[in-house]
Design a protein around this motif. Structure first.
Motif, PDB file in Angstrom:
ATOM      1  N   SER A  40      15.040   0.049  -2.791  1.00 14.77           N
ATOM      2  CA  SER A  40      15.785  -0.645  -1.877  1.00 14.77           C
ATOM      3  C   SER A  40      15.326  -2.129  -1.987  1.00 14.77           C
ATOM      4  O   SER A  40      14.481  -2.741  -2.384  1.00 14.77           O
ATOM      5  N   PRO A  41      16.588  -2.842  -1.646  1.00 13.46           N
ATOM      6  CA  PRO A  41      16.638  -4.505  -1.510  1.00 13.46           C
ATOM      7  C   PRO A  41      15.493  -4.778  -0.267  1.00 13.46           C
ATOM      8  O   PRO A  41      15.322  -6.074  -0.222  1.00 13.46           O
ATOM      9  N   LYS A  42      15.353  -3.832   0.549  1.00 21.25           N
ATOM     10  CA  LYS A  42      14.084  -4.217   1.646  1.00 21.25           C
ATOM     11  C   LYS A  42      12.872  -4.891   1.049  1.00 21.25           C
ATOM     12  O   LYS A  42      12.446  -4.497  -0.186  1.00 21.25           O
ATOM     13  N   ASP A  43      12.425  -6.109   2.025  1.00 17.40           N
ATOM     14  CA  ASP A  43      11.355  -6.332   1.307  1.00 17.40           C
ATOM     15  C   ASP A  43      10.010  -6.382   2.540  1.00 17.40           C
ATOM     16  O   ASP A  43       9.147  -6.977   2.558  1.00 17.40           O
ATOM     17  N   SER A  44      10.018  -5.311   3.281  1.00 17.77           N
ATOM     18  CA  SER A  44       9.020  -5.114   4.294  1.00 17.77           C
ATOM     19  C   SER A  44       8.568  -3.560   4.153  1.00 17.77           C
ATOM     20  O   SER A  44       9.562  -2.556   3.851  1.00 17.77           O
ATOM     21  N   VAL A  45       7.369  -3.286   4.783  1.00 17.12           N
ATOM     22  CA  VAL A  45       6.706  -2.024   4.668  1.00 17.12           C
ATOM     23  C   VAL A  45       6.070  -1.859   6.055  1.00 17.12           C
ATOM     24  O   VAL A  45       5.582  -2.857   6.402  1.00 17.12           O
ATOM     25  N   ARG A  46       6.294  -0.764   6.784  1.00 20.21           N
ATOM     26  CA  ARG A  46       5.701  -0.516   8.015  1.00 20.21           C
ATOM     27  C   ARG A  46       4.745   0.458   8.086  1.00 20.21           C
ATOM     28  O   ARG A  46       4.639   1.456   7.499  1.00 20.21           O
ATOM     29  N   PHE A  47       3.472   0.365   8.705  1.00 22.01           N
ATOM     30  CA  PHE A  47       2.523   1.069   8.898  1.00 22.01           C
ATOM     31  C   PHE A  47       2.248   1.543  10.256  1.00 22.01           C
ATOM     32  O   PHE A  47       2.120   0.906  11.162  1.00 22.01           O
ATOM     33  N   SER A  48       2.283   2.974  10.749  1.00 15.76           N
ATOM     34  CA  SER A  48       2.041   3.412  12.158  1.00 15.76           C
ATOM     35  C   SER A  48       1.299   4.802  11.847  1.00 15.76           C
ATOM     36  O   SER A  48       1.441   5.605  11.047  1.00 15.76           O
ATOM     37  N   LEU A  49       0.510   4.851  13.147  1.00 10.35           N
ATOM     38  CA  LEU A  49      -0.169   6.029  13.404  1.00 10.35           C
ATOM     39  C   LEU A  49      -0.275   6.136  14.915  1.00 10.35           C
ATOM     40  O   LEU A  49      -0.855   4.931  15.571  1.00 10.35           O
ATOM     41  N   MET A  50      -0.200   7.382  15.301  1.00 11.63           N
ATOM     42  CA  MET A  50      -0.456   7.461  16.803  1.00 11.63           C
ATOM     43  C   MET A  50      -1.761   7.024  17.320  1.00 11.63           C
ATOM     44  O   MET A  50      -3.018   7.294  16.905  1.00 11.63           O
ATOM     45  N   GLY A  51      -1.864   6.233  18.312  1.00 13.25           N
ATOM     46  CA  GLY A  51      -3.176   5.816  18.976  1.00 13.25           C
ATOM     47  C   GLY A  51      -3.225   4.250  18.372  1.00 13.25           C
ATOM     48  O   GLY A  51      -4.404   3.541  18.692  1.00 13.25           O
ATOM     49  N   TYR A  52      -2.622   3.705  17.420  1.00 12.69           N
ATOM     50  CA  TYR A  52      -2.844   2.388  16.780  1.00 12.69           C
ATOM     51  C   TYR A  52      -1.524   1.663  16.729  1.00 12.69           C
ATOM     52  O   TYR A  52      -0.358   2.161  16.898  1.00 12.69           O
ATOM     53  N   LYS A  53      -1.417   0.424  16.987  1.00 16.83           N
ATOM     54  CA  LYS A  53      -0.386  -0.821  16.782  1.00 16.83           C
ATOM     55  C   LYS A  53       0.075  -0.566  15.575  1.00 16.83           C
ATOM     56  O   LYS A  53      -0.451  -0.730  14.359  1.00 16.83           O
ATOM     57  N   THR A  54       1.718  -0.588  15.372  1.00 21.61           N
ATOM     58  CA  THR A  54       2.278  -0.564  14.215  1.00 21.61           C
ATOM     59  C   THR A  54       2.111  -2.044  13.500  1.00 21.61           C
ATOM     60  O   THR A  54       2.165  -3.006  14.284  1.00 21.61           O
ATOM     61  N   VAL A  55       1.976  -1.978  12.198  1.00 15.71           N
ATOM     62  CA  VAL A  55       1.971  -3.292  11.425  1.00 15.71           C
ATOM     63  C   VAL A  55       2.877  -3.278  10.466  1.00 15.71           C
ATOM     64  O   VAL A  55       3.316  -2.201   9.775  1.00 15.71           O
ATOM     65  N   VAL A  56       3.747  -4.434  10.489  1.00 17.54           N
ATOM     66  CA  VAL A  56       4.796  -4.683   9.352  1.00 17.54           C
ATOM     67  C   VAL A  56       4.264  -5.753   8.261  1.00 17.54           C
ATOM     68  O   VAL A  56       4.043  -6.859   8.775  1.00 17.54           O
ATOM     69  N   ILE A  57       4.392  -5.325   7.016  1.00 14.61           N
ATOM     70  CA  ILE A  57       4.113  -6.389   6.257  1.00 14.61           C
ATOM     71  C   ILE A  57       5.205  -6.727   5.140  1.00 14.61           C
ATOM     72  O   ILE A  57       6.087  -5.927   4.978  1.00 14.61           O
ATOM     73  N   ARG A  58       4.981  -7.947   4.480  1.00 14.19           N
ATOM     74  CA  ARG A  58       6.091  -8.555   3.769  1.00 14.19           C
ATOM     75  C   ARG A  58       5.642  -8.101   2.084  1.00 14.19           C
ATOM     76  O   ARG A  58       4.461  -8.211   1.901  1.00 14.19           O
ATOM     77  N   VAL A  59       6.408  -7.617   1.485  1.00 11.89           N
ATOM     78  CA  VAL A  59       6.320  -7.399  -0.174  1.00 11.89           C
ATOM     79  C   VAL A  59       7.092  -7.891  -1.118  1.00 11.89           C
ATOM     80  O   VAL A  59       8.043  -8.554  -0.602  1.00 11.89           O
ATOM     81  N   GLN A  60       6.638  -8.203  -2.176  1.00  9.21           N
ATOM     82  CA  GLN A  60       7.345  -8.966  -3.273  1.00  9.21           C
ATOM     83  C   GLN A  60       8.043  -7.711  -3.838  1.00  9.21           C
ATOM     84  O   GLN A  60       7.564  -6.881  -4.472  1.00  9.21           O
ATOM     85  N   ARG A  61       9.629  -7.992  -3.813  1.00  8.25           N
ATOM     86  CA  ARG A  61      10.291  -6.953  -4.427  1.00  8.25           C
ATOM     87  C   ARG A  61      10.362  -6.908  -6.065  1.00  8.25           C
ATOM     88  O   ARG A  61       9.939  -8.009  -6.586  1.00  8.25           O
ATOM     89  N   GLY A  62      10.372  -5.859  -6.473  1.00  5.02           N
ATOM     90  CA  GLY A  62      10.485  -5.603  -8.154  1.00  5.02           C
ATOM     91  C   GLY A  62       8.961  -5.814  -8.546  1.00  5.02           C
ATOM     92  O   GLY A  62       9.031  -6.152  -9.922  1.00  5.02           O
ATOM     93  N   SER A  63       8.088  -5.673  -7.874  1.00  6.38           N
ATOM     94  CA  SER A  63       6.706  -5.792  -8.803  1.00  6.38           C
ATOM     95  C   SER A  63       5.689  -4.781  -8.099  1.00  6.38           C
ATOM     96  O   SER A  63       5.989  -4.038  -7.121  1.00  6.38           O
ATOM     97  N   GLU A  64       4.571  -4.929  -8.739  1.00  3.99           N
ATOM     98  CA  GLU A  64       3.609  -3.906  -8.310  1.00  3.99           C
ATOM     99  C   GLU A  64       2.429  -4.577  -7.733  1.00  3.99           C
ATOM    100  O   GLU A  64       1.939  -5.596  -8.260  1.00  3.99           O
ATOM    101  N   GLN A  65       2.080  -4.028  -6.580  1.00  3.61           N
ATOM    102  CA  GLN A  65       1.221  -4.941  -5.881  1.00  3.61           C
ATOM    103  C   GLN A  65       0.205  -4.078  -5.023  1.00  3.61           C
ATOM    104  O   GLN A  65       0.437  -2.874  -4.657  1.00  3.61           O
ATOM    105  N   VAL A  66      -1.045  -4.409  -4.560  1.00  7.79           N
ATOM    106  CA  VAL A  66      -2.013  -3.828  -3.837  1.00  7.79           C
ATOM    107  C   VAL A  66      -2.091  -4.605  -2.633  1.00  7.79           C
ATOM    108  O   VAL A  66      -2.184  -5.705  -2.332  1.00  7.79           O
TER     109      VAL A  66
END
Length: 848
Positions: A69-95
């Motif tokens: 997808s052309p999107k450049d963000s990833v969302r992390f969520s889990l019941m009981g925890y605050k949701t976190v959204v991070i930016r990522v670099q499109r078209g690459s492999e990253q940790v």
């Protein structure tokens, strides 16, 4: 080899595979999700907002997400925890490692942190706690009460997941746009679901402890119907078999036809590691301990997750969230979650008031697939209020189909959960789909390919396709054409027949049968009360008995060794079958049988000057008693196959030959008993066990005695002897046991390469004792029909002496997730001519 066994499932897989597509993968993000203490967070959702790309973290909090997808963000969520959204670099492999902050307002305090040290049970507070839970299991089950009744709601849903735009916008599927528009993106993070099947039930359930009885009365039943192509009740039975009732208080829980050891099983501390994670308070100030559990050996078929345990002295489970670790040997199941909630009763105990089992099925990781979900909800629990004794009599499962059909207004008021927008449309969408000519054509082709039958109008079918052509040494090339009526011809009457021609013997063969159901239901629809009459003029191999497979199936044309001793049979048969609601049944019948030897088989008397016998004629009266407690069926429109469960099946048969009746030449009696049992051994897999024995009273020619089931095909058969030749052994008394064990990968899962291939080990042993009385042994009486010989005079047929016939096998199953290959070894009677000491046999079987 079980050609008709998985028709309904096959159609579902066809839909799944038909809509599958391969996604391009250009952006790759991986890492670990933890909390502030550095503790990994399993089961956290990781997905790309606004798309259908997403996964869940594994037991160690790890994730690996790929998307184009052309999107450049990833969302992390889990019941009981605050949701976190991070930016990522499109078209690459990253940790990207992510830390989630607790968002729970009811968290009291963290009392214990997991230490990085060698795990042991001794002096471990988590193990001491789980032992208290185990010790109090009997007090926290419904079986603790003398009586209980409640209202139960079930919802079973199957949906296609992550259907690509290329498929939904294809010119062939564009006309079904109203179906593809009905997708749900809210139910499972990172998954876009397209509902295709929905089933709902409402029932009143009554439980009595002594004598134990559970009675379920269905008050409402609603399901998506594919009735024109798939038997709806057969499909429902199979899907409910996959999604069985589960109870964490059982030592073993059946999930997708596989046994998983419960985390609170008596042997739980031997197989699981436990950690106390948190102490929390609920809104009503109930204190709970959050206990995490993981397999000691990740290769074993075990669960992992969290349990919430009460600290009120009852040590009950208040909530549970579990899944299987990613490294176990499961087929087609990419991920699943089981959620359980328990409600407090007036006496302070807990009962399970809701459980949800969600599963993601697919052939390949990350691709399109099939999503299944079953929710069971309980309400209005009443404790220790007995019903009249007479109420508990009769069937444990009661449903009046006509009365169970309720309008939508009833469901809106009585279903325990509100349907999602997508779920609420699926009934109407599938109904509209079935009225489209293009869809009906597609389903006709699918039915022909998977079931082997082609509809000729709504009332008649032609098939099965795999019997149209085969070959054998007696008939040469054989062509066959058959057909049968459908329930739309007449609900009470069923007709079937075929005609066949052998080009070598230049003879016609044919069959015609008819059945009438006295309860005005299909003759395959439990409980059956039907009479059936038939006439067959056809060939048969003495001693060959097949289960759920046509004898003239094309694949069975290929046989090992000598296979030219056959019979021409003329069989008139009539019988009545009566099944009872307690899953017992009786069958009474009459059979007139005239058998004529064919090929190189001949019947003769005497030794020096053989006296040829052209045919043997018998008339038999029979009685069969069968008891199969809690039996379920995979049922089609014109067949049904039992679904194995943990309960035994007993079958007692008694046959009496009557001399002089319709020119019958012999008086005799034949009694046999067969016991089948599926034995589940938790982590060690399961065994299919068959014990049987029989006795023949009277003096009769050897073709009427017990000709033991031999198998000269290359297909592995459970109840036949796979290295025994046709007609090799004959007895008038016998006893045998067959044990076929599947280890479910218990050993192979610990070997890296075999574990990656998901192979499973199997083993079997078959032992048969038998004998022949002097009065039935033709070797002692020249006036009897003599055992058959080869052309050089070497005997074909033998009797079993003091030594039993023994064969065993070891094999590899789950090859390509379908194929099983066995190396079979024969251990006794190795001096008999033209036998095989070793052999390789194959079997096709679908397992999760």
């Amino acid at each position: 080899m079980n050609g008709s066994k998985n028709i309904s499932l096959g159609l579902l897989l066809l839909l799944t595979l038909g809509f599958s597509s391969v996604f391009a993968q250009t952006t790759k993000v991986k890492g670990v999700v933890t909390d502030k203490t550095g503790t990994p967070l399993p089961f956290a959702s990781v997905f790309v907002p606004g798309t259908s790309f997403g996964i869940a973290t594994d037991a160690a909090g790890r994730y690996e997400l790929q998307f184009d997808s052309p999107k450049d963000s990833v969302r992390f969520s889990l019941m009981g925890y605050k949701t976190v959204v991070i930016r990522v670099q499109r078209g690459s492999e990253q940790v990207r490692n992510v830390t989630l902050e607790s968002g729970a307002k009811n968290l009291s305090e963290v009392v214990i942190k997991r230490k990085r040290e060698r795990y042991r049970n001794k002096d471990n507070p988590a193990v001491e706690l789980i032992r208290l839970v185990i010790d109090n299991k009997s007090k926290n089950r419904m079986e603790h009460y003398d009586y209980a009744n409640y209202n139960q709601y079930e919802k079973l849903e199957f949906a296609l997941s992550n259907v690509s735009e290329k498929i939904s916008n294809n010119r062939f599927t564009r006309k079904y746009k109203f179906v593809f528009d009905n997708q749900d993106t809210t139910k499972m993070a990172g998954r876009s679901l397209l509902p295709m099947y929905l089933e709902e039930k409402l029932a009143d359930v009554y439980y009595r402890r002594d004598p134990e009885k559970k009675k379920t009365i269905i008050t409402a039943d609603k399901k998506v119907s594919f009735e024109n192509y798939i038997d709806n009740r057969g499909l429902s039975a199979y899907l409910n078999h996959i999604y069985q009732d589960v109870d964490i208080y059982d030592n073993n829980m059946m999930l997708f036809t596989n046994q998983f050891l419960s985390p609170i099983a008596d042997a739980g501390p031997t197989f699981y590691r436990y950690y106390i994670a948190d102490t929390i308070k609920t809104e009503d100030s109930t204190k709970l301990i959050v206990l995490e559990f993981y397999p000691r050996n990740k290769a074993d078929r075990l669960l992992e997750g969290k349990m919430y345990i009460t600290l009120d002295g009852k040590y009950a489970i208040q909530k549970a969230d579990m899944t299987a670790n990613k490294e176990i040997n499961l087929n087609f199941i990419r991920d699943f979650h089981l959620y359980m909630d328990f409600e407090k009763t007036p006496d302070g105990r807990y009962f399970m008031n809701k459980n949800t089992l969600m599963a993601d099925f697919g052939l390949f990781k990350g691709k399109s697939g099939l999503y299944g979900e079953r929710t069971v909800s309980l309400k209005n629990m009443v404790i220790n209020k007995p019903m009249p004794e007479k109420f508990y009599e009769g069937s444990s499962y009661v449903e009046n189909e006509e009365e169970a059909q309720k309008p939508e207004s009833f469901w809106e008021q009585n279903r325990h959960d509100t349907l999602t927008t997508a779920e609420s449309k699926v009934y109407a969408n599938i109904d509209s789909l079935q009225h489209m000519k293009s869809f009906r054509r597609t389903m006709d082709i699918a039915t022909l390919l998977l079931a082997g039958w082609k509809s000729v109008g709504p009332k008649f079918e032609v098939g099965p396709v795999n019997t149209f052509y085969n070959f054998n040494p007696v008939e040469g090339f054989r062509l066959r054409l058959g057909g049968r009526t459908t329930p739309k011809f007449n609900k009470s009457i069923y007709l079937e027949g075929y005609g066949a021609y052998g080009f070598k013997d230049q003879k016609w063969k044919y069959y015609f049968g008819g059945s009438y159901a006295f309860n005005h239901k299909s003759i395959y629809d439990w409980p059956v009360r039907a009479v059936k009459a038939s006439y067959q003029h056809d060939t048969k191999i003495p001693g060959q008995e097949l289960q759920f497979v046509q004898e003239d199936n094309f694949l069975l044309s290929f046989k090992r060794g000598n296979n030219d001793k056959w019979l021409y049979n003329d069989i008139y048969r009539v019988y009545y079958l009566h099944e009872l609601y307690n899953h017992s049944s009786f069958q009474v019948g009459f059979k007139h049988w005239q058998q004529t030897p064919a090929g190189t088989l001949s019947y003769y008397k005497g030794t020096s000057v053989p006296d040829s016998v052209k045919k043997i004629t018998t008339s038999e009266l029979s009685l069969e008693l069968r008891w199969a407690p809690h039996e379920q069926f995979y049922q089609g429109k014109n067949f049904r196959i039992p679904i194995p469960n943990k309960y035994p099946i007993f079958t007692l048969r008694a046959i009496a030959g009557v001399k002089g009746l319709f020119n019958s030449g012999y008086n005799y009696q034949n009694v046999s008993l067969n016991i089948y049992k599926m034995v589940y051994l938790s982590q060690l897999g399961y065994s299919e066990v068959v014990v049987e024995g029989g006795y023949v009273f009277g003096h009769i020619p050897y073709p009427l005695l017990t000709i033991h089931r031999a198998n000269q095909t290359y297909a592995y058969q459970l109840e036949s002897y796979n290295l025994m030749n046709f007609l090799e052994f004959v007895s008038d008394r016998y006893a045998g046991i067959n044990i076929d064990h599947n280890f479910n990968g218990f050993i192979f899962n610990k070997i890296p390469l075999l574990k990656k291939l998901k192979l499973r080990e199997v083993a079997a042993i078959k032992v048969l004792y038998g004998g022949l009385s002097k009065g039935n042994d033709p070797r002692l009486d020249p006036s009897k029909i003599q055992f058959s010989n080869y052309s050089d005079g070497v005997p074909i047929t033998y009797t079993l002496g003091n030594t039993p016939y023994v064969e065993g096998s070891v094999g590899i199953a789950n090859i390509f997730k379908l194929l099983r290959l066995d190396l079979v070894k024969r251990f006794t009677y190795l001096d008999n001519p033209l036998i095989a000491n070793w052999g390789i046999r194959g079997r096709v079987r679908f397992d999760f």
